[in-house]
Motif scaffolding. Structure first.
Motif, mmCIF file in Angstrom:
data_model
loop_
_atom_site.group_PDB
_atom_site.id
_atom_site.type_symbol
_atom_site.label_atom_id
_atom_site.label_comp_id
_atom_site.label_asym_id
_atom_site.label_seq_id
_atom_site.Cartn_x
_atom_site.Cartn_y
_atom_site.Cartn_z
ATOM 1 N N ALA B 202 0.955 -1.119 0.043
ATOM 2 C CA ALA B 202 -0.046 -0.086 -0.085
ATOM 3 C C ALA B 202 0.814 1.343 0.006
ATOM 4 N N ASP B 203 0.392 2.242 -0.664
ATOM 5 C CA ASP B 203 1.141 3.671 -0.737
ATOM 6 C C ASP B 203 0.205 4.668 -0.038
ATOM 7 N N ALA B 204 -0.868 4.111 0.318
ATOM 8 C CA ALA B 204 -1.856 5.213 1.187
ATOM 9 C C ALA B 204 -2.599 4.329 2.153
ATOM 10 N N ALA B 205 -3.178 4.997 3.244
ATOM 11 C CA ALA B 205 -3.851 4.244 4.043
ATOM 12 C C ALA B 205 -5.185 4.960 4.637
ATOM 13 N N VAL B 206 -6.125 4.123 5.121
ATOM 14 C CA VAL B 206 -7.324 4.732 5.538
ATOM 15 C C VAL B 206 -7.459 4.014 6.956
ATOM 16 N N TYR B 207 -7.433 4.566 7.787
ATOM 17 C CA TYR B 207 -7.685 4.050 9.196
ATOM 18 C C TYR B 207 -9.085 4.097 9.748
ATOM 19 N N LEU B 208 -9.668 2.941 10.049
ATOM 20 C CA LEU B 208 -11.119 2.858 10.381
ATOM 21 C C LEU B 208 -11.283 2.374 11.732
ATOM 22 N N ASP B 209 -11.957 3.059 12.482
ATOM 23 C CA ASP B 209 -12.340 2.658 13.972
ATOM 24 C C ASP B 209 -13.300 2.861 14.461
ATOM 25 N N GLU B 210 -14.376 1.992 14.707
ATOM 26 C CA GLU B 210 -15.733 2.065 15.215
ATOM 27 C C GLU B 210 -16.311 2.906 14.369
ATOM 28 N N GLY B 211 -16.366 2.659 13.028
ATOM 29 C CA GLY B 211 -17.152 3.342 12.010
ATOM 30 C C GLY B 211 -16.617 4.540 11.659
ATOM 31 N N ARG B 212 -15.637 5.078 12.336
ATOM 32 C CA ARG B 212 -14.934 6.322 12.056
ATOM 33 C C ARG B 212 -13.559 6.369 11.188
ATOM 34 N N THR B 213 -13.459 6.970 10.176
ATOM 35 C CA THR B 213 -11.957 7.144 9.407
ATOM 36 C C THR B 213 -11.203 8.239 10.296
ATOM 37 N N ALA B 214 -9.869 7.877 10.403
ATOM 38 C CA ALA B 214 -9.186 8.794 11.225
ATOM 39 C C ALA B 214 -8.961 10.054 10.324
#
Lengths: 356, 306
Positions: B202-214
């Motif tokens: 991956a060269d990019a990332a989406v962090y998802l926790d409890e339904g919310r993206t960081a």
């Protein structure tokens, strides 16, 4: 439009290859052929090979209906929710196949596989034709109505598999629908008729005095007695005959043209069943006059002349198209419901179900 | 009209349970975007909404420029989805599965056959092409599932746990394939629990926790936090002694079976530490972050500490 039909074709092909055309289906087909073969042989032996084509053919058709309605729920009752459980439904839904193509394709595949029984019994139908006394019209109508009945069961099975989440439950429900129509209608008809009773007013007119000729025994100078009134109760089946119109066996029998022998008796199983149902349409007479006096005057011992089977059959209303029409509406409505439950993107999910 | 994936304020709940609260991110063509989050974070729900299978309660989505809710057919033409559940038509062969899938995308009979052959080569399922899919191993099913997602040459790929069950060789092939697909200009969104694996592609990332993206700020902040580096040396005792002598590093040193761990804030400080150790004459054989970028950021965001 062509593309739409091609999509349905792809679904039917997939369905037949993947789910229906398994070993179990061929085993059932083999069992079925053996059974029908045995029945054909026995009937041929019993009739001495004469004029029993009508009986044999109607028996074969009922066999196909019995087996078709027993097998089709198993083949169709988990068509949609079974795939959802296996995780393959969603992979179809993300393609360009529309929900209506998916539902219709599964329905057609289930129908085609149940019609396999009809195809497998063609040799025996030929035997029935050779035995004689079987009209082409009977073959045509009963085969078409039989196909329609199997289609109805296939449509209900596929629909329930789209409406209900759990495959086991939807298969069971489909069997219950089949049982309700095949057996439940009979039970309901019988029980309702048994508890519905009417009082019949019977007036008996006897002979008070008469002189009889000593040589001939004929009565003369009759004086009739005043009528004696009495009542008794009868069971009423006539309000409920329409319940039987929903029964698949009755629908097939009623749709086939009546076939009667020269002395007015039914000549195949269809006419026998249909005669029974149509006889139930007649309301019993609620005031009966038993005029023995008049009978004596006419020198007649038996006062009435009951109608023959053929006359009863012809005087009643045919009901098969009502039953077939109601089933058509039910099947279409159920498929529509299944379509709306399977549509994507899904807005609401049934509790405990998942998309993929 | 921009391609790729654009998601703004996505919400979705099931009954009383909010699977997605507020997901907002973008994934661009030519890029492999990792979707990272703990179990139950809403990753699969997010994938399903993007894959036109689930309608969102609120929010705006564009996949390849189209709305998956109102223009599902347009999205389906351009999007390939590999589910986390490995369902396959058990009685059908690998080749038939791919041919039928191609037919479902309106390919003609011959074109479908050719495409099936190409894909069988691409995912190296040649020896198993005529076998029913029920006899395939988990890794082989995984590759079949990937091939199915690629049938119509989509410009957006949604891959839910694509590498689970793959052996190392297949994993490397998958990585190369994904890089090639990204190089061809496809938008790839890939979710996995194995963060080190995502780190490699991956060269990019989406962090998802409890339904919310960081948010981008939270991610940037997390990257600056203390991070553990693993150090190995020819003489471990010498290394330990040298590290222990440093007052600055007191309380930031630990050891495990693989070597000595030191918590360091940022790459600059790590470089300074290495220079110092070498100057002291410690013979360093390995000096690297103990956890990958994604894992570090993820752990920090989810409050696990690093």
């Amino acid at each position: 439009m062509r593309r739409y039909l091609a999509g349905i074709g792809t679904m039917v092909g997939l369905e037949l290859r993947q789910r229906v055309r398994g070993v179990a289906w061929y085993v059932l087909l083999g069992v079925f052929v053996t059974l029908v073969g045995a029945v054909t042989l026995l009937l041929w032996l019993a009739s001495g090979g004469r004029d029993s084509g009508g009986w044999l053919y109607s028996l074969i058709v009922y066999f196909i209906l019995l087996l078709g309605t027993l097998v089709t729920p198993a083949l169709s009752g988990n068509a949609i929710n079974g795939e959802r459980d296996a995780g393959t439904l969603a992979t179809t839904q993300v393609t360009l196949i529309r929900t209506s193509q998916l539902v219709l394709g599964k329905f057609l595949a289930a129908w085609v596989s149940s019609l396999g029984f009809l195809v497998a019994s063609i040799p025996f139908i030929v035997v029935a034709v050779l035995l004689g006394d079987l009209s082409a019209l009977t073959i045509a109508t009963s085969a078409i109505v039989l196909a329609a009945e199997l289609g109805f069961v296939a449509a209900i099975g596929v629909s329930l598999s789209g409406i209900v989440t759990r495959p086991l439950f939807s298969v069971t429900l489909t069997y219950l629908v089949v049982a309700a129509l095949s057996v439940g209608t009979l039970i309901a008809f019988g029980l309702l008729g048994a508890v519905t009773r009417s009082q019949v007013q019977l007036s008996t007119i006897g002979v008070s005095t008469a002189t009889y000729d000593e040589t001939t025994g004929a009565a003369s100078s009759l004086v009739c007695a005043p009528p004696v009134m009495s009542t008794y109760s009868v069971q009423r089946f006539d309000p409920y005959w329409s319940i039987l119109a929903a029964n698949p066996y009755v629908i097939i029998a009623d749709a086939a043209p009546g076939s009667f022998t020269a002395n007015g008796g039914p000549n195949d199983l269809f006419s026998t069943v249909s005669l029974g149902v149509r006889s139930a349409q007649r309301a019993p007479a609620l005031s009966v006059v038993n005029n023995m006096c008049e009978a004596a005057a006419n020198g007649d011992v038996v006062p009435s002349n009951p109608p023959s089977a053929r006359e009863l059959y012809d005087s009643a209303v045919p009901s098969w198209f009502v039953g077939l029409g109601v089933q058509l509406v039910l099947a279409a409505g159920a498929l529509l419901w299944a379509w709306s439950r399977t549509r994507t993107p899904a807005r609401r999910l049934a509790a405990g179900s998942r998309v993929a | 009209m921009s391609d790729g994936i654009r998601v703004t304020g996505l919400q979705r709940s099931f009954g009383g349970i909010h699977a997605l609260h507020d997901a907002t991110f973008e994934a661009h063509p030519g890029s492999i975007t990792a979707l990272v989050g703990p179990n139950g974070a809403g990753k699969t729900t997010l994938m399903l909404t993007l894959a036109t299978l689930l309608a969102p309660d609120a929010g705006e989505i564009r996949v390849a420029g189209f709305d998956p809710v109102t223009e599902a057919a347009q999205v389906r033409m351009r999007m390939g989805w590999m589910p986390d559940i490995l369902g396959s038509w058990a009685a059908l062969s690998v080749r038939t599965t791919l041919e039928i899938t191609a037919r479902m995308y309106h390919l003609g009979r011959r074109a479908a056959g050719e495409r099936a052959d190409e894909l069988i080569d691409l995912v190296a399922l040649g020896p198993h092409a005529e076998q029913p899919t029920r006899v395939l191993s988990r890794g082989q099913k995984q590759r079949l599932s990937l091939a199915r997602a690629l049938v119509h040459d989509p410009s957006v790929l949604l891959l839910d746990e694509p590498a689970s069950g793959l052996d190392p060789a297949a994993r490397i092939r998958l990585r190369l394939l994904l890089k090639k697909l990204a190089f061809d200009g496809k938008t790839i969104l890939i979710s996995s629990h194995v963060l080190s694996e995502l780190d490699e592609v991956a060269d990019a990332a989406v962090y998802l926790d409890e339904g919310r993206t960081a948010t981008a700020e939270a991610v940037a902040l997390a990257k600056e936090r203390l991070r553990t580096w693993r150090i190995r040396a020819v003489n471990e005792d010498r290394l330990a002694a040298t590290l222990a002598a440093s007052e600055e590093l007191a309380g930031r040193i630990s050891t495990d079976n693989l070597g000595t761990l030191v918590a360091v804030a940022g790459e600059r400080e790590a470089a300074a530490l290495l220079t110092g150790l070498v100057a002291e004459g410690v013979e360093i054989t390995s000096f690297a972050p103990a956890v990958g970028d994604l894992e570090h950021t993820f752990l920090d965001l989810s409050g696990g500490g690093a």
